[in-house]
Scaffold this motif. Structure first.
Motif, mmCIF file in Angstrom:
data_model
loop_
_atom_site.group_PDB
_atom_site.id
_atom_site.type_symbol
_atom_site.label_atom_id
_atom_site.label_comp_id
_atom_site.label_asym_id
_atom_site.label_seq_id
_atom_site.Cartn_x
_atom_site.Cartn_y
_atom_site.Cartn_z
ATOM 1 N N ARG A 263 -9.215 2.745 -15.591
ATOM 2 C CA ARG A 263 -9.473 3.840 -14.634
ATOM 3 C C ARG A 263 -8.218 4.693 -14.444
ATOM 4 N N VAL A 264 -7.074 4.035 -14.252
ATOM 5 C CA VAL A 264 -5.854 4.815 -14.003
ATOM 6 C C VAL A 264 -5.434 5.559 -15.275
ATOM 7 N N ALA B 237 -6.458 -7.151 -15.007
ATOM 8 C CA ALA B 237 -7.048 -5.992 -14.302
ATOM 9 C C ALA B 237 -7.344 -4.869 -15.283
ATOM 10 N N GLN C 159 0.861 -1.177 0.000
ATOM 11 C CA GLN C 159 0.000 0.000 0.000
ATOM 12 C C GLN C 159 0.897 1.227 0.000
ATOM 13 N N TRP D 250 -1.233 -6.788 -16.622
ATOM 14 C CA TRP D 250 -2.380 -6.054 -16.051
ATOM 15 C C TRP D 250 -3.519 -5.925 -17.062
ATOM 16 N N GLN E 155 -4.473 -0.698 -9.361
ATOM 17 C CA GLN E 155 -5.134 -0.165 -8.153
ATOM 18 C C GLN E 155 -4.137 0.565 -7.259
ATOM 19 N N ILE F 265 -3.555 3.922 -8.711
ATOM 20 C CA ILE F 265 -4.674 4.826 -8.380
ATOM 21 C C ILE F 265 -4.542 5.331 -6.948
ATOM 22 N N ASP F 266 -4.263 4.400 -6.026
ATOM 23 C CA ASP F 266 -4.086 4.784 -4.614
ATOM 24 C C ASP F 266 -2.981 5.825 -4.472
ATOM 25 N N ASP G 221 -9.421 -1.753 -13.934
ATOM 26 C CA ASP G 221 -8.617 -0.857 -13.106
ATOM 27 C C ASP G 221 -7.625 -0.083 -13.971
ATOM 28 N N THR H 181 0.493 -2.883 -9.813
ATOM 29 C CA THR H 181 -0.946 -3.110 -9.903
ATOM 30 C C THR H 181 -1.649 -1.778 -10.188
#
Lengths: 302, 302
Positions: free
Chosen positions: B162-163, B156, B107, B152, B128, B131-132, B159, B126
């Motif tokens: 989205r990014v 994914a 994270q 990816w 996600q 994005i985080d 996701d 990743t």
């Protein structure tokens, strides 16, 4: 300056993901001459066809400034025929038919009026025929450029090595350069190939552009990324035809001039692939070419 | 201008035709930061390692101007490990081992001092997590550049899409561009990918150079033909690290500036492949870099 182009004039039947053709006109000499004729008032041709070759197409070539005095027409015989099918990525193809026909015993007879040419372009042919062609001239041209292919490396390497010692510029693709030198690094391959004879080497990389080597000098010309490659047939011949045509027009064989010649050749090739066969080469104007060369300038500058 | 680099710091074990290594330091963030640090007094890093990561290597990075305040060290856990073997042509490789270890639940926690960064580089992670990372900033950076990979796209894609809407520049290779767009023509692929979000697209083509697209503008930077590619690991990350490092140094994100940045990134990458892992990046001087950039100028001019 006078340019003599020796190679094949052929029928091709092509299949690409965009469609297929019946027999259309092709051959290395055809593409080379049409491309070089963009830069010169006249291009002399030595090649052979059968009596099935259409008179109308000869007239079309003559209208473009291509002199066919040296085109042998063999009565009762058939023109060289090649059929091929391109895969979806356009980078690989299968040969479906190769009928040598008149090409099987082609002997290049060079008309007297052609024998003192300043620039000589040897399209892909048996290495022995390329040697005969050079020996059929009355004087050594200012510049000899030759093409070849992996097939001759497999079946006639000794002859190929002999002709390599007689020419100034070799123009081959990356796969052929690797096979000829037995080296993967194109920079090392170039060194080894130049040690075999030609002072200058052009390595064509298709959609990845072209490399020019001479002594320690290098030039990398990008290919213009195109939205659509309709038919890649003849692109390499159109490229080298534009290269030698530009040099003959300027009558300057310096490395600086060759940089420009590579760009003009690349621009000609970028047109060639936009339609089937030689079709696009009949449509473009000098203004189209200058505009395309400017696209290359914009693409490569930094 | 401040640059934040988020990605992996890893152990790699490499095998090339020239030899093999034990565990050496690698990871996208390592190469990116080392390359970008050539252009900036400081590069901030957010990444994660285990307690097996050598302190000495951290000090070496810090000496190069890499700030490791954001490097998470997970006690009792192991650093991400990748082992790979390159084939003879160096263009293809087999992955032998991928041990995610600490990366499995990474994270990105962004230190307060990093949160107002001007330039953000998202290495391959990743989607996600990418994005985080963007959402963990206090303000929208001036420029966000991201890398990703075909993996990816397979697992994914939602996701990833989205990014893509959140970033300015996407940097991927030609194979990935074709997979993402489902188009073979890179020019059409570029249009489609830019319609997914990023205003600017870089397509890396390895030994064939790199393409830069923005609106209707294109730039093609050749790769320098090298006698020997010793180890290609990290070349793409070094390239994009040089790209964003140059832009952050000039604080100019115009297309003209990006042309230069691509050349500087390519020059950095050309050094990277000359030795195993990050080794060469520790040896070169600013004078070496300028000299290499001049080789690119000489290679590409016409």
């Amino acid at each position: 300056m006078s340019l003599l182009s020796i190679g094949t004039v052929a029928f091709d039947a092509l299949e690409t993901p965009y469609g297929k053709t019946d027999k259309i006109i092709g051959g290395s000499c055809t593409y080379i001459s049409l491309s070089a004729a963009f830069f010169l008032p006249k291009v002399n041709v030595v090649a052979v066809v059968g009596d099935d070759f259409p008179k109308e197409y000869m007239e079309t070539l003559e209208e473009k400034g291509i002199d066919l005095t040296g085109l042998q027409i063999k009565e009762g015989e058939k023109t060289f025929f090649w059929a091929g099918k391109y895969h979806n990525n356009m980078n690989t193809r299968d040969t479906l038919v190769t009928d040598l026909n008149v090409l099987a015993d082609f002997q290049p007879t060079i008309p007297t009026a052609y024998q003192d040419c300043d620039y000589l372009m040897l399209g892909n042919l048996t290495p022995q025929v390329q040697i005969d062609a050079i020996q059929g001239l009355s004087k050594r041209p200012k510049l000899i450029v030759m093409d070849t292919m992996n097939f001759w490396m497999n079946v006639a390497m000794d002859d190929l090595k002999r002709v390599l010692k007689m020419v100034d510029v070799l123009c081959i693709n990356d796969e052929e350069a690797r096979q000829l030198s037995e080296q993967y690094s194109l920079r090392i391959a170039a060194k080894m190939i130049m040690a075999m004879g030609p002072k200058t080497l052009i390595i064509k990389k298709g959609e990845h552009g072209a490399l020019l080597f001479q002594e320690d000098k290098m030039f990398y010309c990008p290919a213009l990324p195109l939205e659509e490659v309709f038919d890649p047939t003849g692109a390499g011949d159109t490229f080298v035809g534009g290269f030698i045509g530009y040099l003959a027009q300027k009558d300057d064989v310096s490395f600086e001039s060759m940089r420009q010649a590579i760009v003009y050749g690349s621009a000609m090739a970028s047109f060639c692939v936009e339609k089937f066969g030689t079709e696009r080469l009949f449509e473009i104007s000098p203004a189209d070419l200058e505009s395309r060369v400017n696209e290359f300038r914009e693409l490569a500058r930094f």
